[in-house]
Design a protein around this motif. Structure first.
Motif, mmCIF file in Angstrom:
data_model
loop_
_atom_site.group_PDB
_atom_site.id
_atom_site.type_symbol
_atom_site.label_atom_id
_atom_site.label_comp_id
_atom_site.label_asym_id
_atom_site.label_seq_id
_atom_site.Cartn_x
_atom_site.Cartn_y
_atom_site.Cartn_z
ATOM 1 N N CYS A 12 68.306 -12.979 -79.630
ATOM 2 C CA CYS A 12 67.447 -11.963 -79.033
ATOM 3 C C CYS A 12 67.910 -11.667 -77.613
ATOM 4 C CB CYS A 12 65.986 -12.398 -79.044
ATOM 5 S SG CYS A 12 65.605 -13.741 -77.925
ATOM 6 N N ILE A 13 67.466 -10.526 -77.130
ATOM 7 C CA ILE A 13 67.738 -10.106 -75.765
ATOM 8 C C ILE A 13 66.391 -9.834 -75.113
ATOM 9 C CG2 ILE A 13 68.758 -8.311 -74.320
ATOM 10 C CD1 ILE A 13 70.866 -7.983 -76.556
ATOM 11 N N ILE A 14 66.146 -10.457 -73.975
ATOM 12 C CA ILE A 14 64.882 -10.282 -73.258
ATOM 13 C C ILE A 14 65.141 -9.421 -72.029
ATOM 14 C CG2 ILE A 14 63.008 -11.439 -72.036
ATOM 15 C CD1 ILE A 14 63.572 -13.893 -73.821
ATOM 16 N N LEU A 15 64.405 -8.333 -71.942
ATOM 17 C CA LEU A 15 64.497 -7.438 -70.792
ATOM 18 C C LEU A 15 63.275 -7.655 -69.912
ATOM 19 C CD1 LEU A 15 65.487 -4.166 -72.691
ATOM 20 C CD2 LEU A 15 67.007 -5.744 -71.514
ATOM 21 N N HIS A 16 63.492 -7.925 -68.629
ATOM 22 C CA HIS A 16 62.411 -8.108 -67.664
ATOM 23 C C HIS A 16 62.355 -6.886 -66.757
ATOM 24 C CE1 HIS A 16 61.724 -12.360 -68.540
ATOM 25 N NE2 HIS A 16 63.027 -12.422 -68.744
ATOM 26 N N CYS A 27 60.006 4.192 -71.763
ATOM 27 C CA CYS A 27 61.442 3.918 -71.681
ATOM 28 C C CYS A 27 61.959 3.795 -73.114
ATOM 29 C CB CYS A 27 61.673 2.626 -70.907
ATOM 30 S SG CYS A 27 63.415 2.202 -70.727
ATOM 31 N N ARG A 28 63.137 4.326 -73.392
ATOM 32 C CA ARG A 28 63.704 4.315 -74.747
ATOM 33 C C ARG A 28 65.092 3.662 -74.738
ATOM 34 N NH1 ARG A 28 61.220 9.034 -73.751
ATOM 35 N NH2 ARG A 28 59.435 9.526 -75.058
ATOM 36 N N PRO A 29 65.156 2.336 -74.592
ATOM 37 C CA PRO A 29 66.465 1.667 -74.564
ATOM 38 C C PRO A 29 67.030 1.457 -75.965
ATOM 39 C CG PRO A 29 64.742 0.049 -74.363
ATOM 40 C CD PRO A 29 64.065 1.403 -74.390
ATOM 41 N N TYR A 30 68.318 1.224 -76.008
ATOM 42 C CA TYR A 30 68.978 0.730 -77.211
ATOM 43 C C TYR A 30 69.983 -0.318 -76.760
ATOM 44 C CZ TYR A 30 73.027 3.648 -76.110
ATOM 45 O OH TYR A 30 74.102 4.215 -75.486
ATOM 46 N N ILE A 31 70.372 -1.175 -77.665
ATOM 47 C CA ILE A 31 71.263 -2.291 -77.341
ATOM 48 C C ILE A 31 72.577 -2.113 -78.094
ATOM 49 C CG2 ILE A 31 71.562 -4.798 -77.505
ATOM 50 C CD1 ILE A 31 69.324 -3.980 -75.596
ATOM 51 N N LYS A 32 73.679 -2.320 -77.381
ATOM 52 C CA LYS A 32 74.998 -2.327 -78.007
ATOM 53 C C LYS A 32 75.709 -3.582 -77.496
ATOM 54 C CE LYS A 32 77.708 1.213 -79.651
ATOM 55 N NZ LYS A 32 78.239 2.553 -79.574
ATOM 56 N N VAL A 33 76.150 -4.437 -78.422
ATOM 57 C CA VAL A 33 76.793 -5.704 -78.074
ATOM 58 C C VAL A 33 78.278 -5.597 -78.405
ATOM 59 C CG1 VAL A 33 76.875 -8.190 -78.531
ATOM 60 C CG2 VAL A 33 74.679 -7.000 -78.525
ATOM 61 N N VAL A 40 80.075 -4.842 -81.926
ATOM 62 C CA VAL A 40 79.745 -5.648 -83.101
ATOM 63 C C VAL A 40 78.288 -5.489 -83.514
ATOM 64 C CG1 VAL A 40 81.556 -7.357 -82.729
ATOM 65 C CG2 VAL A 40 79.317 -7.702 -81.672
ATOM 66 N N TYR A 41 77.470 -4.847 -82.667
ATOM 67 C CA TYR A 41 76.063 -4.640 -82.998
ATOM 68 C C TYR A 41 75.534 -3.439 -82.233
ATOM 69 C CZ TYR A 41 71.052 -5.387 -83.430
ATOM 70 O OH TYR A 41 69.715 -5.218 -83.702
ATOM 71 N N SER A 42 74.816 -2.567 -82.929
ATOM 72 C CA SER A 42 74.109 -1.454 -82.302
ATOM 73 C C SER A 42 72.690 -1.431 -82.843
ATOM 74 C CB SER A 42 74.796 -0.121 -82.615
ATOM 75 O OG SER A 42 76.052 -0.053 -82.004
ATOM 76 N N SER A 43 71.730 -1.373 -81.957
ATOM 77 C CA SER A 43 70.333 -1.340 -82.379
ATOM 78 C C SER A 43 69.880 0.098 -82.564
ATOM 79 C CB SER A 43 69.443 -2.012 -81.327
ATOM 80 O OG SER A 43 69.316 -1.169 -80.201
ATOM 81 N N CYS A 57 61.138 -8.356 -75.716
ATOM 82 C CA CYS A 57 62.112 -9.169 -76.447
ATOM 83 C C CYS A 57 62.607 -8.368 -77.642
ATOM 84 C CB CYS A 57 61.474 -10.480 -76.900
ATOM 85 S SG CYS A 57 62.608 -11.520 -77.847
ATOM 86 N N ILE A 58 63.903 -8.108 -77.692
ATOM 87 C CA ILE A 58 64.522 -7.383 -78.803
ATOM 88 C C ILE A 58 65.276 -8.393 -79.653
ATOM 89 C CG2 ILE A 58 66.194 -5.607 -79.433
ATOM 90 C CD1 ILE A 58 65.491 -4.225 -76.774
ATOM 91 N N VAL A 59 64.846 -8.540 -80.904
ATOM 92 C CA VAL A 59 65.440 -9.511 -81.822
ATOM 93 C C VAL A 59 66.594 -8.854 -82.560
ATOM 94 C CG1 VAL A 59 64.999 -10.993 -83.811
ATOM 95 C CG2 VAL A 59 63.251 -10.712 -82.060
ATOM 96 N N LEU A 60 67.739 -9.520 -82.592
ATOM 97 C CA LEU A 60 68.901 -9.021 -83.319
ATOM 98 C C LEU A 60 68.858 -9.561 -84.739
ATOM 99 C CD1 LEU A 60 69.696 -8.899 -80.253
ATOM 100 C CD2 LEU A 60 72.028 -9.001 -81.040
ATOM 101 N N GLU A 61 68.811 -8.666 -85.708
ATOM 102 C CA GLU A 61 68.791 -9.047 -87.122
ATOM 103 C C GLU A 61 69.983 -8.440 -87.819
ATOM 104 O OE1 GLU A 61 66.909 -11.040 -88.850
ATOM 105 O OE2 GLU A 61 65.491 -11.523 -87.267
ATOM 106 N N PRO A 62 70.879 -9.223 -88.348
ATOM 107 C CA PRO A 62 70.939 -10.674 -88.269
ATOM 108 C C PRO A 62 71.462 -11.117 -86.898
ATOM 109 C CG PRO A 62 72.851 -9.867 -89.459
ATOM 110 C CD PRO A 62 71.989 -8.663 -89.140
#
Length: 70
Positions: A12-16, A27-33, A40-43, A57-62
């Motif tokens: 997971c990724i926690i944003l404070h 706010c409309r974030p997205y996550i790219k790892v 390797v991952y785009s939410s 907290c944004i959970v990465l599945e899988p």
């Protein structure tokens, strides 16, 4: 500086402190790892309202098995 060669799982990724980019408090974030230079991952796009601005907290599945330059 020595790079850790052991892989790890990113669950997971926690944003404070979520920023307020518009007047409505949304706010409309997205996550790219990336691993190295490869994505390797785009939410999807999350919509975070004014009631959840302290922490999200944004959970990465899988969960992502990452190694090297992350």
């Amino acid at each position: 500086m020595k790079m850790n060669a052991s892989p790890l799982f990113l669950h997971c990724i926690i944003l404070h402190g979520i920023p307020n980019f518009d007047n409505s408090g949304v706010c409309r974030p997205y996550i790219k790892v990336y691993q190295g230079m490869q994505a390797v991952y785009s939410s999807g796009v999350y919509q975070i309202g004014p009631g959840h601005r302290h922490k999200v907290c944004i959970v990465l599945e899988p969960a992502q098995l990452l190694k090297g330059d992350i």
